[in-house]
Design a protein around this motif. Structure first.
Motif, short mmCIF file in Angstrom:
data_model
loop_
_atom_site.label_atom_id
_atom_site.label_comp_id
_atom_site.label_asym_id
_atom_site.label_seq_id
_atom_site.Cartn_x
_atom_site.Cartn_y
_atom_site.Cartn_z
N VAL A 64 0.77 -1.11 -0.01
CA VAL A 64 -0.03 -0.07 0.03
C VAL A 64 0.96 1.28 -0.05
O VAL A 64 0.69 2.22 -0.71
N GLU A 65 1.95 1.33 0.87
CA GLU A 65 2.73 2.43 0.92
C GLU A 65 3.55 2.63 -0.20
O GLU A 65 3.81 3.86 -0.78
N CYS A 68 0.56 4.18 -2.92
CA CYS A 68 -0.45 5.20 -2.28
C CYS A 68 -0.23 6.27 -3.31
O CYS A 68 0.55 6.79 -3.95
N ALA A 77 -4.44 10.45 1.56
CA ALA A 77 -3.44 9.65 0.91
C ALA A 77 -4.68 8.29 0.61
O ALA A 77 -5.38 7.88 1.56
N TYR A 78 -4.45 7.74 -0.81
CA TYR A 78 -5.47 6.79 -1.07
C TYR A 78 -4.49 5.58 -2.09
O TYR A 78 -3.52 5.94 -2.54
N TYR A 79 -5.24 4.63 -2.09
CA TYR A 79 -4.81 3.40 -2.95
C TYR A 79 -5.63 2.98 -3.80
O TYR A 79 -7.13 2.88 -3.76
N LEU A 128 -8.67 4.29 1.25
CA LEU A 128 -7.89 5.52 1.62
C LEU A 128 -7.87 5.64 3.32
O LEU A 128 -8.38 4.99 3.97
N ASP A 129 -6.68 6.40 3.66
CA ASP A 129 -6.60 6.77 5.10
C ASP A 129 -7.52 8.12 5.17
O ASP A 129 -7.12 9.31 4.75
#
Length: 342
Positions: A64-65, A68, A77-79, A128-129
């Motif tokens: 994910v990191e 992103c 931040a989103y994936y 998303l975060d």
């Protein structure tokens, strides 16, 4: 008297300093351990990949990191993984599908990483975060311009809805997957999406708050943020067996799972966490009508926060709701994610 007060203050500062250093040491130790485990898992996964498998990973070497993206309009931040067969799907009339993953209070989208790579690669994956969580916290100053309403369950639902409109193909049907507080967001979002929402998966949903839980939330609200941050520091001082980890896992959770959750708990912003807690809503509220959509509810048999006994709350709802209990604690998406991959 002054000497005594200074002595007490000095001792308190020394104790805090010791706990702070211990916390930093555990963070480095656990991060190193988790990184080693991930590298080993990726190495083993590459050897086992079957190109004919329905659940072939899209790319197990990516995280994910690593993948992103940043949305500067919402400072989030989103994936987003786009299904590889999208153009073919449109040509043959078969609709595309996007799986939307919504994390819970104090969580982050990285908690779903174990699931992302097992979604059939013809479908899209989005997560998303929320503001102040995970990678959003790292990328943006989470305290600037954030109103209390924006961080309520309803406010977060508004943000996710706008993200779907902005980043997901309009023709896609959507499967919502929400964990804990994310389940409350998912149920409200499902109503707004209507027929566009194909299915709903609720992982360890908090269906109803008891009187004692509501009173606890009110007490937490009155605690100054710096003081509550100190409490959280002490709450995780026992490492893998600290209360902050035990609350979310069963006794069968692996050391690597515990280490990763400890890190995620440490990264959670206390100010944002409190703001979200103040505006949190359960899945069931007096004025809320549950969406009419095929729904799967999954909870852990050792989940003390959202116990399996709450299954009774679904009895008066539609018949298109199924309920499954798996061997896990509250954090089923980490502890037992392979159990509900379908």
């Amino acid at each position: 008297m002054i000497f005594l007060l200074c002595s007490v203050f000095g001792i308190a500062i020394s104790i805090f300093f010791v706990f702070y250093i211990h916390d930093a040491y555990l963070a480095m130790k656990f991060q190193s351990f988790v990184d080693q485990q991930k590298e080993q898992m990726r190495s083993n996964s590459k050897k086992r990949i079957d190109p004919n498998s329905l659940f072939m990973a899209t790319d197990l070497s990516k995280s994910v990191e690593d993948n992103c993206r940043l949305d500067y309009e919402y400072q989030v931040a989103y994936y987003l993984y786009t299904g590889v067969d999208r153009s073919l799907n449109k040509n043959n009339g078969r609709p595309s599908k996007t799986f939307v993953f919504l994390h819970g209070l104090g969580g982050q989208m990285a908690q779903f990483e174990g699931l992302f790579n097992f979604i059939p690669n013809e479908y899209s994956v989005f997560s998303l975060d929320y503001c102040g969580c995970g990678l959003s916290k790292r990328a943006f100053n989470s305290h600037i311009g954030r109103s209390a309403h924006e961080l309520t369950t309803n406010g977060l639902t508004n943000v996710v809805e706008k993200f779907i409109e902005k980043h997901i193909f309009p023709s896609d049907s959507i499967v919502l997957v929400g964990h804990s507080m994310g389940a409350s967001i998912a149920t409200r979002l499902a109503k707004r999406l209507g027929e566009k929402c194909e299915a709903l998966v609720l992982l360890s949903p908090k269906n109803k708050f008891k009187k004692g839980e509501l009173e606890l939330i009110q007490r937490v609200q009155k605690i100054p943020t710096p003081v509550f941050s100190l409490y959280r520091l002490f709450d995780r001082c026992k490492g893998l067996r600290s209360p902050s980890v035990n609350r979310c896992f069963s006794n069968e959770a692996t050391p690597s799972q515990r280490a990763q959750l400890w890190i995620w708990n440490r990264e959670s912003d206390t100010f944002i966490w409190k703001m979200m807690l103040m505006g949190i809503e359960s899945v069931f509220t007096p004025s809320f009508v549950f969406p009419s959509v095929p729904t799967l509810v999954i909870t852990g048999d050792e989940d003390s926060l959202s116990p399996p006994s709450e299954k009774e709350l679904y009895q008066d709802l539609q018949k298109n709701i199924s309920f499954e209990v798996v061997a896990a604690g509250h954090c089923v998406l980490v502890e037992n994610h392979t159990r509900y991959i379908r």
